[in-house]
Design a protein around this motif. Structure first.
Motif, PDB file in Angstrom:
ATOM      1  N   PHE A  29       0.805  -1.216   0.000  1.00 41.90           N
ATOM      2  CA  PHE A  29       0.000   0.000   0.000  1.00 41.90           C
ATOM      3  C   PHE A  29       0.840   1.269   0.000  1.00 41.90           C
ATOM      4  N   GLY A  30       1.871   1.257   0.828  1.00 44.60           N
ATOM      5  CA  GLY A  30       2.602   2.514   1.038  1.00 44.60           C
ATOM      6  C   GLY A  30       1.766   3.463   1.886  1.00 44.60           C
ATOM      7  N   HIS A  31       2.315   4.616   2.159  1.00 43.02           N
ATOM      8  CA  HIS A  31       1.555   5.554   3.017  1.00 43.02           C
ATOM      9  C   HIS A  31       1.707   6.998   2.517  1.00 43.02           C
ATOM     10  N   GLN A  32       2.027   7.159   1.227  1.00 41.86           N
ATOM     11  CA  GLN A  32       2.284   8.515   0.737  1.00 41.86           C
ATOM     12  C   GLN A  32       1.199   9.037  -0.209  1.00 41.86           C
ATOM     13  N   GLN A  33       0.096   8.318  -0.269  1.00 43.85           N
ATOM     14  CA  GLN A  33      -0.944   8.720  -1.230  1.00 43.85           C
ATOM     15  C   GLN A  33      -1.413  10.157  -1.014  1.00 43.85           C
ATOM     16  N   PHE A  34      -1.646  10.519   0.251  1.00 43.59           N
ATOM     17  CA  PHE A  34      -2.163  11.870   0.518  1.00 43.59           C
ATOM     18  C   PHE A  34      -1.131  12.930   0.138  1.00 43.59           C
ATOM     19  N   GLU A  35       0.104  12.659   0.507  1.00 44.93           N
ATOM     20  CA  GLU A  35       1.179  13.611   0.198  1.00 44.93           C
ATOM     21  C   GLU A  35       1.292  13.801  -1.320  1.00 44.93           C
ATOM     22  N   LEU A  36       1.210  12.699  -2.049  1.00 41.62           N
ATOM     23  CA  LEU A  36       1.314  12.768  -3.516  1.00 41.62           C
ATOM     24  C   LEU A  36       0.093  13.469  -4.118  1.00 41.62           C
ATOM     25  N   TRP A  37      -1.080  13.086  -3.633  1.00 40.78           N
ATOM     26  CA  TRP A  37      -2.310  13.710  -4.151  1.00 40.78           C
ATOM     27  C   TRP A  37      -2.298  15.217  -3.901  1.00 40.78           C
ATOM     28  N   SER A  38      -1.758  15.614  -2.751  1.00 40.26           N
ATOM     29  CA  SER A  38      -1.738  17.042  -2.402  1.00 40.26           C
ATOM     30  C   SER A  38      -0.980  17.870  -3.434  1.00 40.26           C
ATOM     31  N   LYS A  39      -0.073  17.223  -4.175  1.00 43.02           N
ATOM     32  CA  LYS A  39       0.710  17.952  -5.176  1.00 43.02           C
ATOM     33  C   LYS A  39       0.088  17.826  -6.577  1.00 43.02           C
ATOM     34  N   SER A  40      -1.054  17.175  -6.657  1.00 42.70           N
ATOM     35  CA  SER A  40      -1.632  16.886  -7.985  1.00 42.70           C
ATOM     36  C   SER A  40      -2.496  18.036  -8.491  1.00 42.70           C
ATOM     37  N   VAL A  41      -2.814  17.954  -9.772  1.00 39.42           N
ATOM     38  CA  VAL A  41      -3.684  18.945 -10.394  1.00 39.42           C
ATOM     39  C   VAL A  41      -5.086  18.857  -9.781  1.00 39.42           C
ATOM     40  N   HIS A  42      -5.477  17.673  -9.357  1.00 41.76           N
ATOM     41  CA  HIS A  42      -6.794  17.520  -8.747  1.00 41.76           C
ATOM     42  C   HIS A  42      -6.864  18.232  -7.404  1.00 41.76           C
ATOM     43  N   ALA A  43      -5.819  18.065  -6.592  1.00 47.82           N
ATOM     44  CA  ALA A  43      -5.793  18.724  -5.285  1.00 47.82           C
ATOM     45  C   ALA A  43      -5.762  20.240  -5.468  1.00 47.82           C
ATOM     46  N   HIS A  44      -5.014  20.690  -6.462  1.00 50.60           N
ATOM     47  CA  HIS A  44      -4.925  22.128  -6.737  1.00 50.60           C
ATOM     48  C   HIS A  44      -6.315  22.673  -7.074  1.00 50.60           C
ATOM     49  N   ALA A  45      -7.017  21.927  -7.952  1.00 53.18           N
ATOM     50  CA  ALA A  45      -8.355  22.373  -8.357  1.00 53.18           C
ATOM     51  C   ALA A  45      -9.310  22.365  -7.164  1.00 53.18           C
ATOM     52  N   MET A  46      -9.203  21.326  -6.367  1.00 53.65           N
ATOM     53  CA  MET A  46     -10.123  21.182  -5.234  1.00 53.65           C
ATOM     54  C   MET A  46      -9.816  22.174  -4.109  1.00 53.65           C
ATOM     55  N   MET A  47      -8.575  22.226  -3.678  1.00 49.24           N
ATOM     56  CA  MET A  47      -8.237  22.977  -2.474  1.00 49.24           C
ATOM     57  C   MET A  47      -7.959  24.457  -2.753  1.00 49.24           C
ATOM     58  N   GLU A  48      -7.447  24.756  -3.930  1.00 50.25           N
ATOM     59  CA  GLU A  48      -7.105  26.161  -4.199  1.00 50.25           C
ATOM     60  C   GLU A  48      -8.145  26.872  -5.056  1.00 50.25           C
ATOM     61  N   LYS A  49      -8.695  26.143  -6.027  1.00 45.97           N
ATOM     62  CA  LYS A  49      -9.716  26.791  -6.853  1.00 45.97           C
ATOM     63  C   LYS A  49     -11.123  26.551  -6.312  1.00 45.97           C
ATOM     64  N   GLY A  50     -11.236  25.668  -5.325  1.00 44.69           N
ATOM     65  CA  GLY A  50     -12.543  25.396  -4.742  1.00 44.69           C
ATOM     66  C   GLY A  50     -13.461  24.605  -5.661  1.00 44.69           C
ATOM     67  N   ASP A  51     -12.889  23.840  -6.585  1.00 47.05           N
ATOM     68  CA  ASP A  51     -13.682  23.042  -7.517  1.00 47.05           C
ATOM     69  C   ASP A  51     -14.033  21.704  -6.870  1.00 47.05           C
ATOM     70  N   LEU A  52     -15.235  21.618  -6.371  1.00 54.30           N
ATOM     71  CA  LEU A  52     -15.627  20.418  -5.617  1.00 54.30           C
ATOM     72  C   LEU A  52     -15.800  19.197  -6.508  1.00 54.30           C
ATOM     73  N   SER A  53     -15.820  19.422  -7.842  1.00 53.93           N
ATOM     74  CA  SER A  53     -15.956  18.271  -8.732  1.00 53.93           C
ATOM     75  C   SER A  53     -14.598  17.632  -9.033  1.00 53.93           C
ATOM     76  N   ALA A  54     -13.524  18.260  -8.579  1.00 55.91           N
ATOM     77  CA  ALA A  54     -12.193  17.684  -8.822  1.00 55.91           C
ATOM     78  C   ALA A  54     -12.060  16.360  -8.069  1.00 55.91           C
ATOM     79  N   ALA A  55     -11.223  15.499  -8.638  1.00 54.82           N
ATOM     80  CA  ALA A  55     -11.137  14.150  -8.076  1.00 54.82           C
ATOM     81  C   ALA A  55     -10.410  14.120  -6.738  1.00 54.82           C
ATOM     82  N   THR A  56     -11.030  13.435  -5.792  1.00 53.04           N
ATOM     83  CA  THR A  56     -10.358  13.133  -4.532  1.00 53.04           C
ATOM     84  C   THR A  56     -10.476  11.605  -4.344  1.00 53.04           C
ATOM     85  N   CYS A  57     -10.015  11.077  -3.231  1.00 50.41           N
ATOM     86  CA  CYS A  57      -9.872   9.625  -3.064  1.00 50.41           C
ATOM     87  C   CYS A  57     -11.092   8.819  -3.532  1.00 50.41           C
ATOM     88  N   ASN A  58     -12.269   9.210  -3.014  1.00 46.40           N
ATOM     89  CA  ASN A  58     -13.457   8.378  -3.270  1.00 46.40           C
ATOM     90  C   ASN A  58     -13.922   8.431  -4.723  1.00 46.40           C
TER      91      ASN A  58
END
Lengths: 452, 423
Positions: A214-243
């Motif tokens: 499994f590893g344990h770095q998924q969140f750290e990696l996702w946080s640097k992704s285009v999806h996280a950027h869209a979700m957390m910085e642009k407030g785009d709730l349709s951007a992909a997150t884990c689920n």
């Protein structure tokens, strides 16, 4: 128990609850006034809170900390807000006269182990008739989905009580509505909620899925992704997150053959194109994980045109340069052509855009051409999507459409610049007669006989 | 019943030709008589008489360009912006006509300010010209109302929000404020109803009022003749001893030079700096940064922005609006207030302070950058000082002070330009 000791116990518990309430009123972290107002005080004969409403009444307080339910928990809890009380979930009778050890009450629904939690919650949440009281078309498949998830299977098959159950993601007695901004499963919170376990190196150590760690770095990696950027910085709730990729109640890691389907949930057109290509079959044959082969998985960056082609940094080159995984040189040529086609359109759009900027700075009205230039950008987006067909013709066709637009807009931009030049020339022409008339008038005035 | 005897020499038969046909029927002889009688005094400030003619010329341009614009303009929130945009891009010379209309409006207000200032400096409001002064002030107010109502008509973002701020000021007035606000906006907010009202105001109500007021103003000017500064009259021992020139053709030709110069400036401005259209108004969006009214309202806007919420328990904005209302009233009543040496001195000091206030607030509000504010402010001061110097006598203390201030303004201008160049 005879009457006297029962009375004494009742008086002692009542006093302790009263003190507890008083202590909570003095507490500095009192909930806001409107929340307090929303909190419906339990009737005096509601016995659950005698023990569970404060610390110190249950033996082994540290161990039993999870059994304590506070007012702060309940005021935000969706069940509480909908009018459900302790006994609606836990069973038993809260009436003071029937005060007994509830574990001996046959109607009490025991939660002896985390394994009991999905069934406990499913008691209501899997009951369509009951749930329709709150919503006309309720979801009632959460529990059944859960048992198909990686978490559920592990819990059922190995009895591993550290896997996530309902309360791990939704909370225990402070379960907020899913559309509550502070809910643990609100889109912006999901990744952090999953990370509670999945970023815990100790907890994740040794855990694997189909032989992959499994590893344990998924969140750290996702946080640097285009999806996280869209979700957390642009407030785009349709951007992909884990689920969005792994599912929620039925969460599982994606397999190689299902990954494109996960991405295709949002990237529909790309997925459709990819599904019909030879590339997909080749990927499956060589056990390459579809989209993730080029774009990565958790740390997915915004794609660039440089990823295409055979130059340094291009992902195509990884296989096509050395013929890995059955990649061909013909494929390399197509990749290069596609890159050049895109580059040509990008250059044209940029060049025409600069001309429009210049015309605008000069005060020319270029709103129409600028609006039309959007069509060229749309064609570029389309061409970039069509790259996933891995064929040059569709890309060339889209690029040609874009170039037709840029050519028209370029003519408009040049016409605007030309008109600006003409305006200056005509201004010059119009100033000549004006100056000539002024000069003649002045000369005439000068020649007039002096006035008295 | 007796018939009035016919004039023997007035029949067309005795004066053949088309010119004479109209001459006789239109009473041109009366106009010719008035023109022949009208004299313009010659003195140091005579060039300032041209300002009125220039303003009149620009007003004619406004009427012509405005009529052309109205052929295409559609006064509704859905179509106003698009119709102006189409006029600018699809109609031949549409961009030029709109640009000329906008630039001419601004030049007109600027020239009217100068006209007002020079009329004050010449004390042209003295008896019997009090009404000429009053109609002039009312004309300035009407033209500012033209500017305010016309600003909204393209229905762009800046104009929409500036109008919202501008009309909201009316609402702070006690008792009648809310009723006036509803009257101005046609509702609680700036909407399509406001646009319709502003359009009606701009193309029907204000033109009618202005034409009537302008006719009266020109009649008074004709009736009383040109005002001679008392300083000039004293210098030559009485206004009747001043040299004069006939209005037709001597002054008219000089006036024509002024008109042509204005036309040249207008053509250059319209061609080199076409008036921008901006973005279409989005009433439900948040106000864009840097909303500001037209430059001639900027001094009020900037001053009102500086006022605290409450002053001595009274709403700051209300006090500001009342202050500007009182200031306007004082300007209107100057002919009555100027009653002697002392009152004149007080008025002169107030006028100087008003000019300084206007320049400082305008420069402050126009730019965000210190050096640009300095350049604009110093330039405007230099313009006004050069005007004031022309009205002062050589060797007097006032002239020396004005020269010192000119030197100071020049220094500030140099500092501003240096800062701008080296930043």
């Amino acid at each position: 128990m005879n009457a006297l000791p029962r009375c004494l116990v009742a008086i002692a518990l009542s006093s302790s609850v009263a003190f507890s309430v008083a202590a909570q009123e003095d507490a500095p972290n009192e909930p806001p006034a409107e929340e307090t107002a929303a909190f419906e005080t339990l009737t005096e004969d509601y016995s659950c809170m005698f023990c569970h409403g404060k610390t110190g009444t249950l033996s082994g307080t540290e161990k039993n900390q999870h059994l304590i339910v506070t007012k702060e928990d309940l005021v935000v809890d969706i069940h509480w807000q909908k009018g459900l009380r302790c006994h609606d979930c836990h069973g038993g009778s809260p009436a003071l006269d029937d005060f007994t050890d509830h574990r001996n009450d046959p109607s009490f629904r025991s939660l002896a182990s985390p394994q009991d939690i999905p069934v406990f919650c499913g008691h209501c949440h899997s009951n369509a008739q009951y749930m329709s009281r709150f919503r006309p078309s309720p979801r009632v498949d959460q529990e059944s989905e859960y048992w198909t998830s990686g978490h559920g299977k592990r819990l059922q098959q190995t009895g591993d009580v550290k896997v996530a159950t309902c309360v791990s993601c939704h909370g225990g007695h402070n379960i907020r509505a899913v559309d509550d901004l502070e809910s643990l499963v609100y889109p912006t919170q999901v990744a952090k909620t999953c990370a509670t376990c999945h970023s815990d190196a100790e907890l994740m150590e040794g855990r694997e899925y189909h032989g992959r760690s499994f590893g344990h770095q998924q969140f750290e990696l996702w946080s640097k992704s285009v999806h996280a950027h869209a979700m957390m910085e642009k407030g785009d709730l349709s951007a992909a997150t884990c689920n969005d990729c792994h599912g929620n109640h039925g969460a599982v890691p994606q397999d190689v053959d299902s990954l494109a389907n996960a991405c295709g949930t949002c990237h529909v057109k790309v997925a459709k194109l990819f599904a019909t290509t030879k590339m997909k079959h080749q990927f499956e044959k060589t056990d390459l994980p579809g989209c993730a082969t080029c774009h990565g998985n958790h740390k997915i960056h915004s794609p660039t045109d440089e990823m295409l082609g055979m130059a340094g940094g291009a992902v195509c080159a990884r296989c096509h340069e050395q013929g890995k995984h059955g990649a061909t040189l013909a494929g390399a040529e197509i990749a290069k052509q596609m890159h050049d086609e895109l580059a040509q359109l990008v250059t044209q759009i940029s060049s025409v855009g600069e001309k429009l900027d210049r015309a605008e700075r000069l005060g020319m009205e270029i709103r129409g051409p600028r609006f039309r230039l959007r069509d060229a950008n749309d064609a570029l987006t389309n061409a970039r999507t069509l790259v996933h067909s891995f064929a040059i013709e569709p890309v060339q066709q889209a690029v040609t459409e874009g170039l037709t637009v840029t050519s028209e807009v370029n003519s408009d931009a040049e016409a605007a610049l030309q008109e600006h030049t003409m305006r200056r020339i005509w201004l010059g022409f119009s100033l000549v007669p004006i100056i000539a008339v002024v000069t003649l008038l002045l000369l005439y005035i000068r020649s007039m006989p002096s006035t008295k | 019943m007796s018939r009035a005897p016919e004039k023997p020499n007035d029949s067309p038969a005795t004066r053949p030709g088309l010119r004479d046909f109209f001459y006789d029927r239109m009473g041109m002889s009366v106009a010719a008589g008035l023109a022949a009688k009208k004299k313009v005094p010659i003195h140091r400030s005579t060039p300032f008489y041209f300002l009125g003619g220039m303003a009149l010329f620009l007003f004619v341009i406004q009427i012509v360009s405005g009529v052309l614009l109205s052929l295409y303009y559609k006064p509704s929130p859905d179509q106003a912006f698009e119709s102006v945009q189409a006029f600018m891009t699809e109609v031949d010379f549409g961009w030029l006509i709109r640009s000329v209309h906008s630039w001419a409006a601004n030049l007109l207000i600027g020239i009217l300010f100068l006209h007002l200032l020079t009329a004050y400096m010449m004390r042209a409001y003295r008896r019997p010209r009090e009404l000429t002064w009053a109609t002039g002030i009312l004309l300035l107010a009407l033209f500012m109302a033209f500017g305010f109502s016309g600003y909204l008509l393209p229905w762009n973002q800046l104009a929409f929000f500036a109008t919202r701020v501008g009309t909201a000021l009316v609402g702070v007035l006690p008792v009648v404020g809310q009723d006036l606000l509803l009257l101005a906006r046609g509702g609680e907010n700036v909407t399509g109803d406001t646009l319709s009202r502003f359009y009606a105001l701009h193309v029907a109500i204000l033109p009618l009022l202005t034409l009537a007021m302008l006719g009266f103003h020109l009649f008074l000017v004709q009736h009383h003749g040109m005002s001679v500064p008392d300083r000039e009259a004293l210098r030559l021992g009485g206004s009747e001893r001043l040299p004069t020139m006939p209005f037709v053709p001597d002054f008219l030709l000089r006036d024509a030079v002024g008109w042509y110069l204005v036309l040249g400036i207008l053509a250059a401005l319209a061609a080199l700096f076409p008036w921008e259209l901006g973005e279409k108004a989005a009433p439900f969006s948040s106000a864009p940064e840097g909303i500001k009214p037209e430059w001639y309202f900027l001094f009020m806007f900037q001053a009102l922005k500086q006022l605290p919420g409450h002053i001595l328990g009274i709403e700051g904005e209300l006090l500001g609006v009342l202050f500007f209302g009182c200031a306007g009233l004082v300007i209107f009543l100057i002919p009555v207030l100027d009653r002697g040496q002392i009152s004149r001195l007080v008025l002169n000091i107030l006028a100087a302070l008003a000019v300084v206030f206007f320049i400082v607030m305008t420069a402050w509000g126009y730019f965000d950058k210190g050096s640009l504010r300095l350049i604009l402010g110093a330039s405007l001061f230099l313009g006004v000082l050069s005007l004031a110097i022309s009205f002062s006598d050589r060797g007097t203390l006032v002239r020396r002070i004005l020269w010192m201030l000119t030197a100071l303004a020049t220094l500030l201008l140099i500092i501003g330009i240096s800062q701008e160049l080296y930043q």
